[in-house]
Design a protein around this motif. Structure first.
Motif, PDB file in Angstrom:
ATOM      1  N   UNK A  33       0.682  -0.975   0.035  1.00 28.54           N
ATOM      2  CA  UNK A  33       0.128   0.034   0.097  1.00 28.54           C
ATOM      3  C   UNK A  33       0.807   1.429  -0.042  1.00 28.54           C
ATOM      4  N   UNK A  34       1.970   1.164   0.491  1.00 24.55           N
ATOM      5  CA  UNK A  34       2.875   2.507   0.285  1.00 24.55           C
ATOM      6  C   UNK A  34       3.316   2.933  -0.655  1.00 24.55           C
ATOM      7  N   UNK A  35       2.970   4.483  -0.962  1.00 25.31           N
ATOM      8  CA  UNK A  35       3.247   4.833  -2.320  1.00 25.31           C
ATOM      9  C   UNK A  35       4.734   4.880  -2.807  1.00 25.31           C
ATOM     10  N   UNK A  36       4.865   4.861  -4.031  1.00 18.70           N
ATOM     11  CA  UNK A  36       6.237   4.776  -4.699  1.00 18.70           C
ATOM     12  C   UNK A  36       6.247   5.979  -5.716  1.00 18.70           C
ATOM     13  N   UNK A  37       7.695   6.058  -6.118  1.00 22.74           N
ATOM     14  CA  UNK A  37       7.800   7.011  -7.166  1.00 22.74           C
ATOM     15  C   UNK A  37       8.809   6.514  -7.968  1.00 22.74           C
ATOM     16  N   UNK A  38       8.640   6.666  -9.584  1.00 22.78           N
ATOM     17  CA  UNK A  38       9.378   6.325 -10.352  1.00 22.78           C
ATOM     18  C   UNK A  38      10.051   7.467 -11.158  1.00 22.78           C
ATOM     19  N   UNK A  39      11.440   7.320 -11.295  1.00 19.05           N
ATOM     20  CA  UNK A  39      12.137   8.404 -12.095  1.00 19.05           C
ATOM     21  C   UNK A  39      12.576   7.842 -13.542  1.00 19.05           C
ATOM     22  N   UNK A  40      12.122   8.452 -14.548  1.00 13.46           N
ATOM     23  CA  UNK A  40      12.563   7.783 -15.831  1.00 13.46           C
ATOM     24  C   UNK A  40      13.385   8.771 -16.322  1.00 13.46           C
ATOM     25  N   UNK A  41      14.668   8.606 -16.328  1.00 18.21           N
ATOM     26  CA  UNK A  41      15.404   9.622 -16.852  1.00 18.21           C
ATOM     27  C   UNK A  41      15.809   9.931 -18.309  1.00 18.21           C
ATOM     28  N   UNK A 145      15.498  18.119 -18.693  1.00 22.33           N
ATOM     29  CA  UNK A 145      16.996  18.105 -18.182  1.00 22.33           C
ATOM     30  C   UNK A 145      17.734  17.012 -18.545  1.00 22.33           C
ATOM     31  N   UNK A 146      18.962  17.099 -18.370  1.00 24.39           N
ATOM     32  CA  UNK A 146      19.967  16.223 -18.814  1.00 24.39           C
ATOM     33  C   UNK A 146      19.870  14.978 -17.881  1.00 24.39           C
ATOM     34  N   UNK A 147      19.969  13.519 -18.226  1.00 19.16           N
ATOM     35  CA  UNK A 147      19.992  12.581 -17.270  1.00 19.16           C
ATOM     36  C   UNK A 147      20.999  12.551 -16.167  1.00 19.16           C
ATOM     37  N   UNK A 148      22.145  13.056 -17.082  1.00 19.87           N
ATOM     38  CA  UNK A 148      23.324  12.872 -15.916  1.00 19.87           C
ATOM     39  C   UNK A 148      23.212  14.219 -14.726  1.00 19.87           C
ATOM     40  N   UNK A 149      22.654  15.342 -15.043  1.00 19.99           N
ATOM     41  CA  UNK A 149      22.378  16.242 -13.792  1.00 19.99           C
ATOM     42  C   UNK A 149      21.219  15.640 -13.205  1.00 19.99           C
ATOM     43  N   UNK A 150      20.145  15.176 -13.765  1.00 17.57           N
ATOM     44  CA  UNK A 150      19.035  14.587 -13.126  1.00 17.57           C
ATOM     45  C   UNK A 150      19.616  13.691 -12.092  1.00 17.57           C
ATOM     46  N   UNK A 151      20.396  12.795 -12.316  1.00 16.40           N
ATOM     47  CA  UNK A 151      21.004  11.560 -11.633  1.00 16.40           C
ATOM     48  C   UNK A 151      21.813  12.152 -10.169  1.00 16.40           C
ATOM     49  N   UNK A 152      22.160  13.520 -10.253  1.00 17.66           N
ATOM     50  CA  UNK A 152      22.872  14.124  -9.184  1.00 17.66           C
ATOM     51  C   UNK A 152      21.816  14.913  -8.241  1.00 17.66           C
ATOM     52  N   UNK A 153      20.653  15.394  -9.045  1.00 14.23           N
ATOM     53  CA  UNK A 153      19.879  16.408  -8.667  1.00 14.23           C
ATOM     54  C   UNK A 153      18.676  15.817  -7.769  1.00 14.23           C
ATOM     55  N   UNK A 180      27.156   4.025 -16.398  1.00 16.14           N
ATOM     56  CA  UNK A 180      27.878   3.307 -15.391  1.00 16.14           C
ATOM     57  C   UNK A 180      28.164   4.311 -14.154  1.00 16.14           C
ATOM     58  N   UNK A 181      28.548   5.678 -14.530  1.00 16.45           N
ATOM     59  CA  UNK A 181      28.880   6.728 -13.598  1.00 16.45           C
ATOM     60  C   UNK A 181      27.431   7.375 -13.104  1.00 16.45           C
ATOM     61  N   UNK A 182      26.434   7.474 -13.749  1.00 18.92           N
ATOM     62  CA  UNK A 182      25.148   7.799 -13.156  1.00 18.92           C
ATOM     63  C   UNK A 182      24.407   6.733 -12.111  1.00 18.92           C
ATOM     64  N   UNK A 183      24.635   5.358 -12.583  1.00 14.79           N
ATOM     65  CA  UNK A 183      24.296   4.442 -11.674  1.00 14.79           C
ATOM     66  C   UNK A 183      24.897   4.529 -10.240  1.00 14.79           C
TER      67      UNK A 183
END
Length: 297
Positions: A33-41, A145-153, A180-183
């Motif tokens: 039941x707990x909510x979740x978030x999906x981040x599609x980069x 936004x760029x995925x690399x920036x999103x992976x940090x922010x 690999x660096x983003x992960x």
């Protein structure tokens, strides 16, 4: 280096494989039941017109989703029936297949009231189409936004429970290293979520350097799924298969995936020249990480 632009390749066998794995992970998230978030980069445009000029030029959907389209029969596994039922809801003239939803629209279809989607797309045309497709849904947030920036922010997200999807075009060779660096960056900020990474299985390269780099730098439990169209890839075939690496896979995903993917592969590869392959390792690499062909379920 692989050229992979969504409009030209929407609904191909790699899309089907990627989205069936994503579907199973989303279903596992929905059990609680707990909510979740999906981040599609690397969200893309959201939906794709299979009757349009770009898709018509390659006709890749004919050997992808079109082969699975009639599989929502009583003898098909529930995951395929429900997946196709959702896809039929996107068609303006059902049962005719003309629209293939990308990952953001599929994710949106599985969100409950308190769940969230954060979709990132940098390309201006794709971003505008995605924003239009998700407009009016307060659960969905579209970022240019760029995925690399999103992976940090964007990590750690709120709520902390959820998953991240990385599936770039890999048009630039540097993207393999960047993913690999983003992960690694994501895991440093958010070590409890599930991370899904799509990668191409290229002819002549059945063992993937990106896959091995991520696995060598992280101690997460992981699940590996590959759907291949040829058993021994010829060097001139280009895209020989589709791979999905799942870090911190949901409970029992390793048992559920073959029940869904093996029947799907048999339709996507009617001459059965390739195969479905899977491997699983527990935390700190424990277990048997050998990638093996799935023969039966």
């Amino acid at each position: 280096m692989l050229s992979y632009q969504h409009d030209y390749h929407a609904g191909n066998f790699a899309d089907v494989h990627k989205h069936l794995v994503l579907w199973q992970v989303l279903e596992a998230m929905r059990v609680r039941d707990k909510p979740f978030v999906v981040l599609d980069l690397h969200a893309g445009a959201g939906g794709y017109d299979l009757s349009g000029a770009r898709a018509h030029k390659t006709q890749e959907a004919a050997a992808g989703i079109a082969r699975l389209w009639g599989a929502d029969t009583a003898d098909s596994p529930e995951c395929i029936r429900e997946f196709l039922k959702t896809l039929r809801g996107f068609q303006p003239q059902p049962p005719r297949l003309t629209i293939y939803p990308g990952s953001p629209l599929l994710i949106q279809s599985r969100l409950r009231e308190r769940d969230r989607l954060v979709a990132c797309e940098l390309h201006p045309e794709a971003h505008a189409r995605l924003q239009n497709g998700l407009a009016g849904d307060a659960r969905c947030h579209v970022h240019r936004r760029d995925a690399r920036e999103a992976a940090r922010a964007l990590f750690p997200p709120t709520p902390r429970r959820g998953l991240a999807l990385l599936d770039p075009s890999y048009e630039r060779k540097a993207e393999y290293r960047e993913v690999a660096e983003m992960v690694v960056s994501i895991r440093q900020r958010w070590n409890t979520g599930t991370v899904l990474i799509w990668y191409p299985v290229l002819a002549g390269r059945p063992d993937h350097a990106l896959r091995e780099q991520i696995r060598s730098e992280l101690d997460d439990p992981w699940l590996l799924s590959e759907l291949r169209l040829v058993r021994e890839p010829d060097r001139h075939l280009g895209l020989a298969g589709s791979g999905m690496l799942v870090l911190r896979p949901p409970w029992q995903l390793e048992a559920r995936l073959p029940k869904c993917l093996l029947p799907a592969w048999r339709r996507l590869d009617p001459e059965q020249q390739g195969g479905l392959y899977q491997a699983m390792a527990l935390e700190n690499g424990k277990g048997d990480p050998t990638l093996r062909r799935v023969e039966t379920i």
